[in-house]
Write a protein that holds these residues in place. Structure first.
Motif, mmCIF file in Angstrom:
data_model
loop_
_atom_site.group_PDB
_atom_site.id
_atom_site.type_symbol
_atom_site.label_atom_id
_atom_site.label_comp_id
_atom_site.label_asym_id
_atom_site.label_seq_id
_atom_site.Cartn_x
_atom_site.Cartn_y
_atom_site.Cartn_z
ATOM 1 N N ASP A 117 3.508 8.600 -2.976
ATOM 2 C CA ASP A 117 2.609 8.562 -4.136
ATOM 3 C C ASP A 117 3.298 9.062 -5.397
ATOM 4 N N ILE A 120 5.541 6.304 -6.882
ATOM 5 C CA ILE A 120 4.721 5.226 -7.446
ATOM 6 C C ILE A 120 4.094 5.673 -8.758
ATOM 7 N N GLU A 121 3.560 6.878 -8.786
ATOM 8 C CA GLU A 121 2.974 7.411 -10.027
ATOM 9 C C GLU A 121 4.036 7.552 -11.108
ATOM 10 N N ARG A 126 0.818 2.161 -11.446
ATOM 11 C CA ARG A 126 -0.620 2.235 -11.171
ATOM 12 C C ARG A 126 -1.417 1.477 -12.238
ATOM 13 N N ASP A 130 -4.608 -1.250 -8.173
ATOM 14 C CA ASP A 130 -4.848 -0.165 -7.228
ATOM 15 C C ASP A 130 -3.541 0.327 -6.598
ATOM 16 N N HIS A 131 -3.696 1.320 -5.742
ATOM 17 C CA HIS A 131 -2.535 1.944 -5.111
ATOM 18 C C HIS A 131 -1.735 0.944 -4.267
ATOM 19 N N GLU A 132 -2.424 0.103 -3.531
ATOM 20 C CA GLU A 132 -1.725 -0.873 -2.685
ATOM 21 C C GLU A 132 -0.908 -1.856 -3.523
ATOM 22 N N GLN A 135 2.160 -0.024 -4.647
ATOM 23 C CA GLN A 135 3.089 0.076 -3.516
ATOM 24 C C GLN A 135 3.835 -1.235 -3.321
#
Length: 171
Positions: A117, A120-121, A126, A130-132, A135
């Motif tokens: 996380d 990614i952040e 982001r 969304d998070h997926e 990713q």
């Protein structure tokens, strides 16, 4: 400008990663290169994994800022997303300490850290969804670094055709 000890340790690690590969470098070597004791390294980083994560987060933040600046003039959403992905790829390729993470001996460590996380952040992906989705974008970047296209134009065309439409249609 004073560089704090943790940054000095990460800078020393970067040089060693570029010269020897990520997993070939031990905490003792990093301490010697940073001009401090192993105890000092462990004071800032609990273990090698923590040092790796701190290094990757720091570099991801740096890349995220540069990607944002370099793609800001692009108005077309497809061009902006493609530019963001390929700018991140280019910045890694230009930095020996970062490119070292994609050698065959180190790619498993990279793959695990790339999906954290924090990374990614730090990259700022982001904003695309969304998070997926974020990713998945990191996975695309890692894939391009491990298995590059024929040239810049080939990578641009692949991202424009296969990645951007999926990401932009899911927002």
């Amino acid at each position: 400008m004073k560089i704090d000890q943790a940054e000095r340790i990460l800078d020393a690690a970067a040089e060693l990663f570029a010269d020897h590969g990520v997993n070939a470098v031990g905490m003792g070597e990093i301490a010697r290169a940073a001009g401090c004791s192993r105890a000092t390294v462990y004071r800032y980083f609990e273990d090698r994994h923590a040092l790796h994560l701190a290094f990757v987060r720091r570099e991801a933040r740096r890349i995220g800022v540069r990607v944002s600046v370099e793609t800001a003039p692009l108005r077309d959403p497809t061009d902006r997303l493609t530019g963001a992905i390929l700018t991140a790829v280019r910045l890694v390729r230009e930095a020996p300490a970062l490119l070292a993470w994609f050698g065959s001996a180190d790619v498993a460590t990279t793959a695990a850290l790339a999906q954290s996380d924090e990374v990614i952040e730090s990259l700022g992906f982001r904003a695309v969804g969304d998070h997926e989705t974020a990713q998945w974008l990191v996975r695309v970047i890692v894939s391009l670094l491990i298995v590059p296209g024929r040239d810049d134009a080939d990578e641009w065309a692949m991202v424009q055709r296969y990645v951007a439409p999926v990401i932009l249609d899911t927002r």
